[in-house]
Design a protein around this motif. Sequence first.
Motif, PDB file in Angstrom:
ATOM      1  N   ARG A 106       0.791  -1.226   0.000  1.00  0.00           N
ATOM      2  CA  ARG A 106       0.000   0.000   0.000  1.00  0.00           C
ATOM      3  C   ARG A 106       0.822   1.275   0.000  1.00  0.00           C
ATOM      4  O   ARG A 106       0.378   2.297  -0.540  1.00  0.00           O
ATOM      5  CB  ARG A 106      -0.933   0.021   1.221  1.00  0.00           C
ATOM      6  CG  ARG A 106      -2.173  -0.846   1.079  1.00  0.00           C
ATOM      7  CD  ARG A 106      -3.249  -0.375   2.057  1.00  0.00           C
ATOM      8  NE  ARG A 106      -3.527   1.034   1.879  1.00  0.00           N
ATOM      9  CZ  ARG A 106      -4.381   1.534   0.990  1.00  0.00           C
ATOM     10  NH1 ARG A 106      -5.064   0.728   0.199  1.00  0.00           N
ATOM     11  NH2 ARG A 106      -4.562   2.827   0.892  1.00  0.00           N
ATOM     12  N   ALA A 107       1.985   1.290   0.641  1.00  0.00           N
ATOM     13  CA  ALA A 107       2.740   2.538   0.720  1.00  0.00           C
ATOM     14  C   ALA A 107       4.186   2.264   1.112  1.00  0.00           C
ATOM     15  O   ALA A 107       4.510   1.203   1.661  1.00  0.00           O
ATOM     16  CB  ALA A 107       2.094   3.494   1.728  1.00  0.00           C
ATOM     17  N   GLY A 108       5.041   3.239   0.828  1.00  0.00           N
ATOM     18  CA  GLY A 108       6.438   3.087   1.186  1.00  0.00           C
ATOM     19  C   GLY A 108       7.217   4.378   1.024  1.00  0.00           C
ATOM     20  O   GLY A 108       6.720   5.383   0.509  1.00  0.00           O
ATOM     21  N   GLU A 109       8.446   4.326   1.468  1.00  0.00           N
ATOM     22  CA  GLU A 109       9.375   5.457   1.378  1.00  0.00           C
ATOM     23  C   GLU A 109      10.419   5.145   0.313  1.00  0.00           C
ATOM     24  O   GLU A 109      11.101   4.113   0.374  1.00  0.00           O
ATOM     25  CB  GLU A 109      10.068   5.661   2.733  1.00  0.00           C
ATOM     26  CG  GLU A 109      11.175   6.702   2.697  1.00  0.00           C
ATOM     27  CD  GLU A 109      12.049   6.675   3.941  1.00  0.00           C
ATOM     28  OE1 GLU A 109      12.912   7.568   4.060  1.00  0.00           O
ATOM     29  OE2 GLU A 109      11.883   5.764   4.779  1.00  0.00           O
ATOM     30  N   ILE A 110      10.540   6.006  -0.693  1.00  0.00           N
ATOM     31  CA  ILE A 110      11.555   5.825  -1.723  1.00  0.00           C
ATOM     32  C   ILE A 110      12.932   6.077  -1.103  1.00  0.00           C
ATOM     33  O   ILE A 110      13.198   7.166  -0.588  1.00  0.00           O
ATOM     34  CB  ILE A 110      11.328   6.771  -2.911  1.00  0.00           C
ATOM     35  CG1 ILE A 110       9.951   6.556  -3.539  1.00  0.00           C
ATOM     36  CG2 ILE A 110      12.435   6.588  -3.958  1.00  0.00           C
ATOM     37  CD1 ILE A 110       9.749   5.203  -4.169  1.00  0.00           C
ATOM     38  N   VAL A 111      13.804   5.075  -1.139  1.00  0.00           N
ATOM     39  CA  VAL A 111      15.133   5.203  -0.529  1.00  0.00           C
ATOM     40  C   VAL A 111      16.249   5.210  -1.556  1.00  0.00           C
ATOM     41  O   VAL A 111      17.409   5.464  -1.223  1.00  0.00           O
ATOM     42  CB  VAL A 111      15.371   4.077   0.497  1.00  0.00           C
ATOM     43  CG1 VAL A 111      14.406   4.212   1.676  1.00  0.00           C
ATOM     44  CG2 VAL A 111      15.239   2.693  -0.143  1.00  0.00           C
ATOM     45  N   GLU A 112      15.904   4.938  -2.796  1.00  0.00           N
ATOM     46  CA  GLU A 112      16.879   4.986  -3.886  1.00  0.00           C
ATOM     47  C   GLU A 112      16.128   5.272  -5.178  1.00  0.00           C
ATOM     48  O   GLU A 112      15.055   4.729  -5.413  1.00  0.00           O
ATOM     49  CB  GLU A 112      17.630   3.653  -3.988  1.00  0.00           C
ATOM     50  CG  GLU A 112      18.678   3.605  -5.082  1.00  0.00           C
ATOM     51  CD  GLU A 112      19.375   2.252  -5.175  1.00  0.00           C
ATOM     52  OE1 GLU A 112      20.102   2.040  -6.152  1.00  0.00           O
ATOM     53  OE2 GLU A 112      19.173   1.408  -4.267  1.00  0.00           O
ATOM     54  N   GLY A 113      16.677   6.142  -6.013  1.00  0.00           N
ATOM     55  CA  GLY A 113      16.025   6.465  -7.278  1.00  0.00           C
ATOM     56  C   GLY A 113      14.894   7.462  -7.151  1.00  0.00           C
ATOM     57  O   GLY A 113      13.953   7.453  -7.949  1.00  0.00           O
ATOM     58  N   ALA A 114      14.984   8.360  -6.168  1.00  0.00           N
ATOM     59  CA  ALA A 114      13.906   9.333  -5.950  1.00  0.00           C
ATOM     60  C   ALA A 114      13.685  10.229  -7.172  1.00  0.00           C
ATOM     61  O   ALA A 114      12.543  10.584  -7.484  1.00  0.00           O
ATOM     62  CB  ALA A 114      14.210  10.184  -4.726  1.00  0.00           C
ATOM     63  N   GLU A 115      14.754  10.575  -7.859  1.00  0.00           N
ATOM     64  CA  GLU A 115      14.614  11.441  -9.028  1.00  0.00           C
ATOM     65  C   GLU A 115      13.757  10.764 -10.105  1.00  0.00           C
ATOM     66  O   GLU A 115      12.912  11.406 -10.746  1.00  0.00           O
ATOM     67  CB  GLU A 115      15.995  11.773  -9.595  1.00  0.00           C
ATOM     68  CG  GLU A 115      15.993  12.868 -10.650  1.00  0.00           C
ATOM     69  CD  GLU A 115      15.494  14.205 -10.117  1.00  0.00           C
ATOM     70  OE1 GLU A 115      14.814  14.919 -10.886  1.00  0.00           O
ATOM     71  OE2 GLU A 115      15.767  14.528  -8.941  1.00  0.00           O
ATOM     72  N   LEU A 116      13.961   9.467 -10.280  1.00  0.00           N
ATOM     73  CA  LEU A 116      13.172   8.709 -11.242  1.00  0.00           C
ATOM     74  C   LEU A 116      11.710   8.643 -10.798  1.00  0.00           C
ATOM     75  O   LEU A 116      10.793   8.809 -11.608  1.00  0.00           O
ATOM     76  CB  LEU A 116      13.755   7.297 -11.356  1.00  0.00           C
ATOM     77  CG  LEU A 116      13.110   6.331 -12.349  1.00  0.00           C
ATOM     78  CD1 LEU A 116      13.090   6.925 -13.756  1.00  0.00           C
ATOM     79  CD2 LEU A 116      13.876   5.014 -12.329  1.00  0.00           C
ATOM     80  N   ALA A 117      11.481   8.437  -9.496  1.00  0.00           N
ATOM     81  CA  ALA A 117      10.116   8.394  -8.972  1.00  0.00           C
ATOM     82  C   ALA A 117       9.415   9.732  -9.149  1.00  0.00           C
ATOM     83  O   ALA A 117       8.218   9.781  -9.461  1.00  0.00           O
ATOM     84  CB  ALA A 117      10.142   7.996  -7.501  1.00  0.00           C
ATOM     85  N   ARG A 118      10.132  10.813  -8.962  1.00  0.00           N
ATOM     86  CA  ARG A 118       9.538  12.148  -9.121  1.00  0.00           C
ATOM     87  C   ARG A 118       9.066  12.370 -10.557  1.00  0.00           C
ATOM     88  O   ARG A 118       8.035  13.009 -10.796  1.00  0.00           O
ATOM     89  CB  ARG A 118      10.542  13.226  -8.732  1.00  0.00           C
ATOM     90  CG  ARG A 118      10.898  13.238  -7.250  1.00  0.00           C
ATOM     91  CD  ARG A 118      11.860  14.371  -6.909  1.00  0.00           C
ATOM     92  NE  ARG A 118      12.466  14.161  -5.605  1.00  0.00           N
ATOM     93  CZ  ARG A 118      13.765  13.963  -5.394  1.00  0.00           C
ATOM     94  NH1 ARG A 118      14.615  13.968  -6.426  1.00  0.00           N
ATOM     95  NH2 ARG A 118      14.224  13.767  -4.176  1.00  0.00           N
ATOM     96  N   LYS A 119       9.811  11.877 -11.525  1.00  0.00           N
ATOM     97  CA  LYS A 119       9.413  12.022 -12.922  1.00  0.00           C
ATOM     98  C   LYS A 119       8.134  11.252 -13.221  1.00  0.00           C
ATOM     99  O   LYS A 119       7.335  11.661 -14.068  1.00  0.00           O
ATOM    100  CB  LYS A 119      10.544  11.527 -13.839  1.00  0.00           C
ATOM    101  CG  LYS A 119      11.785  12.403 -13.816  1.00  0.00           C
ATOM    102  CD  LYS A 119      12.865  11.824 -14.715  1.00  0.00           C
ATOM    103  CE  LYS A 119      14.127  12.684 -14.678  1.00  0.00           C
ATOM    104  NZ  LYS A 119      15.205  12.107 -15.533  1.00  0.00           N
ATOM    105  N   ARG A 120       7.946  10.145 -12.536  1.00  0.00           N
ATOM    106  CA  ARG A 120       6.748   9.329 -12.744  1.00  0.00           C
ATOM    107  C   ARG A 120       5.552   9.844 -11.958  1.00  0.00           C
ATOM    108  O   ARG A 120       4.411   9.544 -12.289  1.00  0.00           O
ATOM    109  CB  ARG A 120       7.044   7.877 -12.342  1.00  0.00           C
ATOM    110  CG  ARG A 120       8.046   7.187 -13.241  1.00  0.00           C
ATOM    111  CD  ARG A 120       8.437   5.842 -12.658  1.00  0.00           C
ATOM    112  NE  ARG A 120       9.324   5.103 -13.557  1.00  0.00           N
ATOM    113  CZ  ARG A 120      10.149   4.148 -13.162  1.00  0.00           C
ATOM    114  NH1 ARG A 120      10.195   3.800 -11.883  1.00  0.00           N
ATOM    115  NH2 ARG A 120      10.921   3.530 -14.036  1.00  0.00           N
ATOM    116  N   ARG A 121       5.830  10.573 -10.895  1.00  0.00           N
ATOM    117  CA  ARG A 121       4.765  11.037  -9.995  1.00  0.00           C
ATOM    118  C   ARG A 121       4.792  12.564  -9.916  1.00  0.00           C
ATOM    119  O   ARG A 121       5.029  13.156  -8.865  1.00  0.00           O
ATOM    120  CB  ARG A 121       4.980  10.423  -8.602  1.00  0.00           C
ATOM    121  CG  ARG A 121       4.656   8.950  -8.510  1.00  0.00           C
ATOM    122  CD  ARG A 121       3.177   8.706  -8.268  1.00  0.00           C
ATOM    123  NE  ARG A 121       2.806   9.289  -6.974  1.00  0.00           N
ATOM    124  CZ  ARG A 121       1.951  10.287  -6.819  1.00  0.00           C
ATOM    125  NH1 ARG A 121       1.350  10.816  -7.868  1.00  0.00           N
ATOM    126  NH2 ARG A 121       1.687  10.761  -5.624  1.00  0.00           N
TER     127      ARG A 121
END
Length: 213
Positions: A106-121
């Motif tokens: 259901r949920a989590g904390e991005i601990v690696e690859g945050a820049e990539l996650a930001r582009k997707r979200r």
Amino acid sequence: MIATPDRTPLPREFFDRPVLEVAPDLLGRTLVHTTPDGPIALRLTEVEAYDGPNDPGSHAYRGRTARNGVMFGPPGHVYVYFTYGMWFCMNLVCGPADRASAVLLRAGEIVEGAELARKRRLSARNDKELAKGPARLATALGVDRALDGTDACTPHDTPLRVLTGTPVPSDQVLNGPRTGVAGDGGVHPWRFWIANDPTVSPYRAHVPRRRRS
């Protein structure tokens, strides 16, 4: 001093247990998705258990279908489904084969690859919201139906792995009703989360969808 997360993959035996044992034990573990754009890793902070034939809220409650087939397979595999015509959600199958139980991530904390996650979200207001909710989690990690059936426990190269991470002490784990589950399945207190973690999604009771006139 904060302990360094363990990068050892969880063995299949971890998932070959009753779903209500596996679900809270997944909190604090690290999920890694290796993509062509680079790796992205997430620390799990919120999950929900679904217990197949004993659970009216489970996709497998009424038996096997083309959609839920992975749930009936061996533990440690990934079950991805498409919902509301626009979102993917990710589960980890547990228990013995043919039992059809799984844990929704259901949920989590991005601990690696945050820049990539930001582009997707792009709609996330801050990094705490990148994977706050099951559809957001799957979007941030780049998960879709192509990953349905992936073996997360294989010793060979695999795009998705679940690492030991840093398990959460039991006194920091809370549980309550599952979010948005209707009917008899909605009463089970089978949502588990890390107390006071800012990435945990808010509880929402089920609200029937209205048909357009």
